[in-house]
Design an enzyme around this catalytic site. Sequence first.
Site, PDB file in Angstrom:
ATOM      1  N   ARG A   1       0.873  -1.186   0.000  1.00  0.00           N
ATOM      2  CA  ARG A   1       0.000   0.000   0.000  1.00  0.00           C
ATOM      3  C   ARG A   1       0.900   1.223   0.000  1.00  0.00           C
ATOM      4  O   ARG A   1       1.753   1.376   0.880  1.00  0.00           O
ATOM      5  CB  ARG A   1      -0.908   0.042   1.221  1.00  0.00           C
ATOM      6  CG  ARG A   1      -1.525   1.443   1.392  1.00  0.00           C
ATOM      7  CD  ARG A   1      -2.570   1.553   2.440  1.00  0.00           C
ATOM      8  NE  ARG A   1      -3.797   0.918   2.000  1.00  0.00           N
ATOM      9  CZ  ARG A   1      -4.997   1.201   2.503  1.00  0.00           C
ATOM     10  NH1 ARG A   1      -5.130   2.109   3.448  1.00  0.00           N
ATOM     11  NH2 ARG A   1      -6.072   0.580   2.065  1.00  0.00           N
TER      12      ARG A   1
ATOM     13  N   ASP B   1     -16.888   8.114  -1.454  1.00  0.00           N
ATOM     14  CA  ASP B   1     -15.567   7.988  -0.825  1.00  0.00           C
ATOM     15  C   ASP B   1     -15.184   9.380  -0.304  1.00  0.00           C
ATOM     16  O   ASP B   1     -15.845  10.379  -0.621  1.00  0.00           O
ATOM     17  CB  ASP B   1     -14.555   7.497  -1.883  1.00  0.00           C
ATOM     18  CG  ASP B   1     -13.153   7.272  -1.322  1.00  0.00           C
ATOM     19  OD1 ASP B   1     -13.004   7.117  -0.085  1.00  0.00           O
ATOM     20  OD2 ASP B   1     -12.185   7.248  -2.123  1.00  0.00           O
TER      21      ASP B   1
ATOM     22  N   CYS C   1     -16.159   2.715   0.938  1.00  0.00           N
ATOM     23  CA  CYS C   1     -15.003   1.864   1.258  1.00  0.00           C
ATOM     24  C   CYS C   1     -14.557   2.033   2.707  1.00  0.00           C
ATOM     25  O   CYS C   1     -13.928   1.146   3.268  1.00  0.00           O
ATOM     26  CB  CYS C   1     -13.860   2.161   0.294  1.00  0.00           C
ATOM     27  SG  CYS C   1     -13.416   3.897   0.211  1.00  0.00           S
TER      28      CYS C   1
HETATM   29  N1   CP Z   1     -11.145   0.723   2.708  1.00  0.00           N
HETATM   30  C1   CP Z   1      -9.861   0.682   3.096  1.00  0.00           C
HETATM   31  O1   CP Z   1      -8.950   0.418   2.319  1.00  0.00           O
HETATM   32  O2   CP Z   1      -9.676   0.940   4.420  1.00  0.00           O
HETATM   33  P1   CP Z   1      -8.276   1.107   5.160  1.00  0.00           P
HETATM   34  O3   CP Z   1      -7.658   2.386   4.700  1.00  0.00           O
HETATM   35  O4   CP Z   1      -8.628   1.106   6.621  1.00  0.00           O
HETATM   36  O5   CP Z   1      -7.405  -0.071   4.795  1.00  0.00           O
HETATM   37  N1  NVA Z   2      -9.584   7.403  -1.739  1.00  0.00           N
HETATM   38  C1  NVA Z   2      -9.266   6.970  -0.392  1.00  0.00           C
HETATM   39  C2  NVA Z   2      -9.557   5.514  -0.224  1.00  0.00           C
HETATM   40  C3  NVA Z   2      -9.325   4.993   1.169  1.00  0.00           C
HETATM   41  C4  NVA Z   2      -9.623   3.533   1.299  1.00  0.00           C
HETATM   42  C5  NVA Z   2      -7.805   7.260  -0.119  1.00  0.00           C
HETATM   43  O1  NVA Z   2      -6.977   6.955  -0.962  1.00  0.00           O
HETATM   44  O2  NVA Z   2      -7.505   7.826   0.942  1.00  0.00           O
END
Ligand code: CP
Ligand code: NVA
Length: 339
Positions: free
Chosen positions: A106, A229, A270
């Site tokens: 990530r 979102d 999400c």
């Molecule tokens: N939806 C999602 O990816 O949540 P987190 O940022 O908590 O992993």
């Molecule tokens: N668009 C958001 C999604 C979080 C799961 C972000 O990247 O912060």
Amino acid sequence: MDLKNRNFITLLDFTPEEIDYLIVLSSRLKSEKYEGIPHRHLSDKNIVLLFQKDSTRTRCAFEVGALDLGMGVTFLGPSGSQMNKKESVKDTARVLGRMYDGIEFRGYKQADVEALAKNSGVPVWNGLTDVYHPTQILADFLTIKELYGYLKGIKFTYVGDSRNNMGNSLMIGSAKMGLHFTGVAPKELWPDQELIDTCLEIAKETGATINFTEDKMIGTKDADVIYTDVWVSMGEPKEVWDERLALLSPYQVDMEMINNAKTSVAFLHCLPAFHDKETEVGRQISAEYGEKYPKVKNGEMEVTDEVIESNKSFVFQEAENRMHTIKAVMLATMGENYE
Ligand code: CP
Ligand code: NVA
């Protein structure tokens, strides 16, 4: 269906049949978990999780999913590893690929997750980049399937920043699986035309439709699913809040939009979501901008508290499904065929 040794870095790399297979496998693993049937199919394997950005759901889904599959897990957060500071992503990939059987990433750049995939020699899973969030879509689609029984033909409306990782990935997922996708946002926040064109090409094969509108009542009319979102994503500078509030506060998802959709409408997000004053950022934003943008005065931003707490909201079922779907991705790409 053989997905062994495949990377999972964008849904663009997967056929509708492969995506469907992952959703069906997720459902099966969810039932097994509920029935207490062990599925430690990967007990000789170890994985590493690389997080440059914060996470609750994705990290926990990978950890619990891996433990349920019998695997060992190492977590490397934003500090504490050499990656990016003293060691390139490419070198990190070549080291970790010799120790681990799978790598989750990530972070910011899609190029980084691609470099890990190219150089590690083991399956690499994208746990979110600035551009895509593909594992989230599997959880969203599993939830829709649980609620409606099917995906093809679902009228799916995404309200908000349509060119962020979620907007991009939901559009791709919808194109692949034959949903009718409508993005509702000011034009400035529509996705890159090149990505829209790619999705339109895919849609020709699957029966999906892809549309955008600035009109929230047209966009939410008769929707089966309304999704939103956050307005500012992780990694974006604080300075964008003002401009984003100006663009998106008129698009806050409220009961008027929900009531404009079908009576069976499901609200999804999400998460994390700003819907009350219980978060530090929510409080800061409402204190700083509440006068200028009255809709955010009480900490509600992309969705009202009333919507997220209503019986139209399935966001926690969706959040749980992160675990079952991520487990399926790991099992399918690391293990044998479990049909
Ligand atoms: N939806 C999602 O990816 O949540 P987190 O940022 O908590 O992993
Ligand atoms: N668009 C958001 C999604 C979080 C799961 C972000 O990247 O912060």
